[in-house]
Design a protein around this motif. Structure first.
Motif, PDB file in Angstrom:
ATOM      1  N   GLY A   1      22.624  12.910 -13.312  1.00 30.70           N
ATOM      2  CA  GLY A   1      21.543  13.706 -13.897  1.00 30.70           C
ATOM      3  C   GLY A   1      21.918  15.179 -14.001  1.00 30.70           C
ATOM      4  N   SER A   2      22.642  15.682 -12.988  1.00 35.01           N
ATOM      5  CA  SER A   2      23.124  17.059 -13.014  1.00 35.01           C
ATOM      6  C   SER A   2      24.022  17.294 -14.223  1.00 35.01           C
ATOM      7  N   PHE A   3      24.909  16.325 -14.475  1.00 29.94           N
ATOM      8  CA  PHE A   3      25.800  16.429 -15.636  1.00 29.94           C
ATOM      9  C   PHE A   3      24.991  16.350 -16.931  1.00 29.94           C
ATOM     10  N   LEU A   4      23.959  15.487 -16.967  1.00 29.30           N
ATOM     11  CA  LEU A   4      23.127  15.394 -18.171  1.00 29.30           C
ATOM     12  C   LEU A   4      22.459  16.741 -18.454  1.00 29.30           C
ATOM     13  N   ASN A   5      22.064  17.461 -17.375  1.00 31.54           N
ATOM     14  CA  ASN A   5      21.482  18.794 -17.557  1.00 31.54           C
ATOM     15  C   ASN A   5      22.457  19.737 -18.249  1.00 31.54           C
ATOM     16  N   VAL A   6      23.743  19.627 -17.891  1.00 30.34           N
ATOM     17  CA  VAL A   6      24.766  20.448 -18.542  1.00 30.34           C
ATOM     18  C   VAL A   6      24.819  20.099 -20.029  1.00 30.34           C
ATOM     19  N   CYS A   7      24.810  18.785 -20.340  1.00 30.08           N
ATOM     20  CA  CYS A   7      24.821  18.345 -21.747  1.00 30.08           C
ATOM     21  C   CYS A   7      23.595  18.881 -22.481  1.00 30.08           C
ATOM     22  N   ILE A   8      22.424  18.772 -21.840  1.00 29.52           N
ATOM     23  CA  ILE A   8      21.171  19.188 -22.475  1.00 29.52           C
ATOM     24  C   ILE A   8      21.196  20.681 -22.786  1.00 29.52           C
TER      25      ILE A   8
ATOM     26  N   LEU B   1      17.514  18.982  -4.633  1.00 32.86           N
ATOM     27  CA  LEU B   1      17.325  19.744  -3.390  1.00 32.86           C
ATOM     28  C   LEU B   1      17.516  21.246  -3.608  1.00 32.86           C
ATOM     29  N   SER B   2      18.546  21.634  -4.402  1.00 30.95           N
ATOM     30  CA  SER B   2      18.795  23.057  -4.613  1.00 30.95           C
ATOM     31  C   SER B   2      17.604  23.719  -5.279  1.00 30.95           C
ATOM     32  N   TRP B   3      17.070  23.040  -6.297  1.00 30.97           N
ATOM     33  CA  TRP B   3      15.943  23.617  -7.023  1.00 30.97           C
ATOM     34  C   TRP B   3      14.754  23.799  -6.077  1.00 30.97           C
ATOM     35  N   VAL B   4      14.525  22.794  -5.229  1.00 29.87           N
ATOM     36  CA  VAL B   4      13.377  22.835  -4.319  1.00 29.87           C
ATOM     37  C   VAL B   4      13.571  23.936  -3.269  1.00 29.87           C
ATOM     38  N   THR B   5      14.769  23.992  -2.637  1.00 37.66           N
ATOM     39  CA  THR B   5      14.958  24.969  -1.558  1.00 37.66           C
ATOM     40  C   THR B   5      15.010  26.400  -2.103  1.00 37.66           C
ATOM     41  N   LEU B   6      15.509  26.586  -3.341  1.00 34.48           N
ATOM     42  CA  LEU B   6      15.538  27.935  -3.919  1.00 34.48           C
ATOM     43  C   LEU B   6      14.229  28.246  -4.646  1.00 34.48           C
TER      44      LEU B   6
ATOM     45  N   ARG C   1      16.771  36.276  -9.494  1.00 36.98           N
ATOM     46  CA  ARG C   1      15.384  35.809  -9.330  1.00 36.98           C
ATOM     47  C   ARG C   1      14.784  35.255 -10.626  1.00 36.98           C
ATOM     48  N   ALA C   2      15.608  35.042 -11.650  1.00 36.34           N
ATOM     49  CA  ALA C   2      15.082  34.464 -12.887  1.00 36.34           C
ATOM     50  C   ALA C   2      14.619  33.032 -12.609  1.00 36.34           C
ATOM     51  N   PRO C   3      13.480  32.634 -13.183  1.00 36.79           N
ATOM     52  CA  PRO C   3      13.007  31.264 -12.949  1.00 36.79           C
ATOM     53  C   PRO C   3      13.957  30.235 -13.554  1.00 36.79           C
ATOM     54  N   VAL C   4      14.155  29.121 -12.833  1.00 36.33           N
ATOM     55  CA  VAL C   4      14.980  28.014 -13.320  1.00 36.33           C
ATOM     56  C   VAL C   4      14.027  26.895 -13.712  1.00 36.33           C
ATOM     57  N   SER C   5      14.160  26.399 -14.951  1.00 37.90           N
ATOM     58  CA  SER C   5      13.206  25.424 -15.487  1.00 37.90           C
ATOM     59  C   SER C   5      13.047  24.215 -14.570  1.00 37.90           C
ATOM     60  N   VAL C   6      11.809  23.755 -14.455  1.00 39.19           N
ATOM     61  CA  VAL C   6      11.498  22.557 -13.666  1.00 39.19           C
ATOM     62  C   VAL C   6      12.090  21.315 -14.332  1.00 39.19           C
ATOM     63  N   MET C   7      12.535  21.482 -15.605  1.00 42.50           N
ATOM     64  CA  MET C   7      13.145  20.352 -16.304  1.00 42.50           C
ATOM     65  C   MET C   7      14.419  19.878 -15.601  1.00 42.50           C
ATOM     66  N   TYR C   8      15.136  20.800 -14.913  1.00 46.13           N
ATOM     67  CA  TYR C   8      16.384  20.414 -14.238  1.00 46.13           C
ATOM     68  C   TYR C   8      16.145  19.352 -13.167  1.00 46.13           C
ATOM     69  N   PRO C   9      15.300  19.623 -12.161  1.00 39.55           N
ATOM     70  CA  PRO C   9      15.079  18.573 -11.155  1.00 39.55           C
ATOM     71  C   PRO C   9      14.410  17.333 -11.740  1.00 39.55           C
TER      72      PRO C   9
ATOM     73  N   TYR D   1      26.318  24.747  -2.888  1.00 44.27           N
ATOM     74  CA  TYR D   1      24.992  24.410  -2.351  1.00 44.27           C
ATOM     75  C   TYR D   1      23.865  24.760  -3.311  1.00 44.27           C
ATOM     76  N   GLU D   2      24.206  25.442  -4.423  1.00 43.73           N
ATOM     77  CA  GLU D   2      23.190  25.672  -5.458  1.00 43.73           C
ATOM     78  C   GLU D   2      23.261  24.597  -6.534  1.00 43.73           C
ATOM     79  N   ASN D   3      24.203  23.660  -6.361  1.00 40.63           N
ATOM     80  CA  ASN D   3      24.436  22.614  -7.357  1.00 40.63           C
ATOM     81  C   ASN D   3      24.017  21.231  -6.887  1.00 40.63           C
ATOM     82  N   ILE D   4      23.324  21.158  -5.732  1.00 39.06           N
ATOM     83  CA  ILE D   4      22.914  19.849  -5.223  1.00 39.06           C
ATOM     84  C   ILE D   4      21.689  19.392  -6.014  1.00 39.06           C
ATOM     85  N   PRO D   5      21.766  18.198  -6.621  1.00 39.33           N
ATOM     86  CA  PRO D   5      20.655  17.744  -7.461  1.00 39.33           C
ATOM     87  C   PRO D   5      19.318  17.795  -6.710  1.00 39.33           C
TER      88      PRO D   5
END
Ligand SMILES: [Zn+2]
Length: 257
Positions: free
Chosen positions: A19-26, A58-63, A71-79, A52-56
């Motif tokens: 899924g992480s790789f699919l995010n790169v494709c997307i 979990l990274s999005w949740v902990t950060l 501090r730019a928001p990272v889309s919820v679409m990633y997780p 540790y910022e690349n863990i599917p």
């Protein structure tokens, strides 16, 4: 003796990484960027991400959905993409086991996930996915269900029917209702699933498309023109058909034999 839960757990974890790789494709395919280089970075400040910022998920949740530096928001679409891909791998394993057809269907589902999100966000169905998808779907069908004949007819029916609808709509309304991306997507679905399931995909997609369209008109959230792109409905319809369509078409065509 290996406990029974090991394989499903492995499917989930492996799926989350894919899924992480699919995010790169997307992110990169609609922008015409390379998939291989450079490594993952913050799309806002450009800083390379550490492991540790690349863990599917979990990274999005902990950060808490923000870049650690800018501090730019990272889309919820990633997780979400990572979680859906993880569940897709689990579902593929539970439905098909560790079989060649199961692997092909999971690969097909990964393509659908990428196409769903790129169509939703950019109204783009990248040729880099649909065109190789048509070829891979047909080649796999030489050895696996639905078989090459069904696959070839599905490819032609999928591409042809939608091409006719798109052309007809354009002639009548004088504007483009369906793009060529939808035509190539449906040809890809036909190549993977065969002509019966591609017709079922169209039924699912039109049905869910009409429900959402009517709901949007009823809630005055804008007219049909601003409704979700049709490719997103095709992707969902194809996923449903791949998972549960076979008993439905067997039942339906059973009446005529
Ligand atoms: Zn940043």
């Amino acid at each position: 003796m290996i406990p029974a839960w090991i394989a499903p757990l492995f499917a989930l974890l492996f799926g989350a990484c894919v899924g992480s790789f699919l995010n790169v494709c997307i992110y990169r395919l609609p922008r015409g960027e390379s998939l291989a280089w450079p490594g993952s970075r913050c799309t806002s400040c450009g800083r390379a991400l550490s492991w540790y910022e690349n863990i599917p998920i979990l990274s999005w949740v902990t950060l808490r959905g923000r870049c650690r530096t800018c501090r730019a928001p990272v889309s919820v679409m990633y997780p979400i993409v990572e979680a859906v891909t993880a569940l897709t791998f689990l579902g593929g394993y539970l439905l098909y086991g560790l079989t060649p057809l199961g692997l092909v269907r999971v690969l097909f589902a990964c393509a659908l996930i990428v196409l769903f999100v790129t169509d939703l966000q950019h109204k783009i169905l990248p040729n880099a996915i649909t065109l190789p998808g048509i070829v891979v779907g047909f080649v796999c069908s030489l050895f696996l269900p639905p078989g090459w004949r069904d696959s070839l007819i599905g490819l032609a029916v999928g591409g042809g029917v939608l091409y006719a609808i798109a052309e007809g709509y354009y002639r009548i309304r004088g504007q483009e209702g369906l793009g060529m991306g939808d035509v190539k997507l449906l040809a890809m679905i036909g190549a993977f699933l065969g002509w019966k399931l591609v017709l079922l995909t169209l039924v699912f997609a039109s049905f869910s498309g009409s429900i959402v369209g009517v709901a949007m008109i009823a809630s005055k959230r804008g007219d049909l023109k601003y409704a979700l792109p049709f490719g997103t409905f095709l992707a969902i319809g194809a996923a449903l058909s791949a998972a549960w369509g076979t008993p439905i078409v067997d039942w339906y065509f059973g009446f005529y034999q």
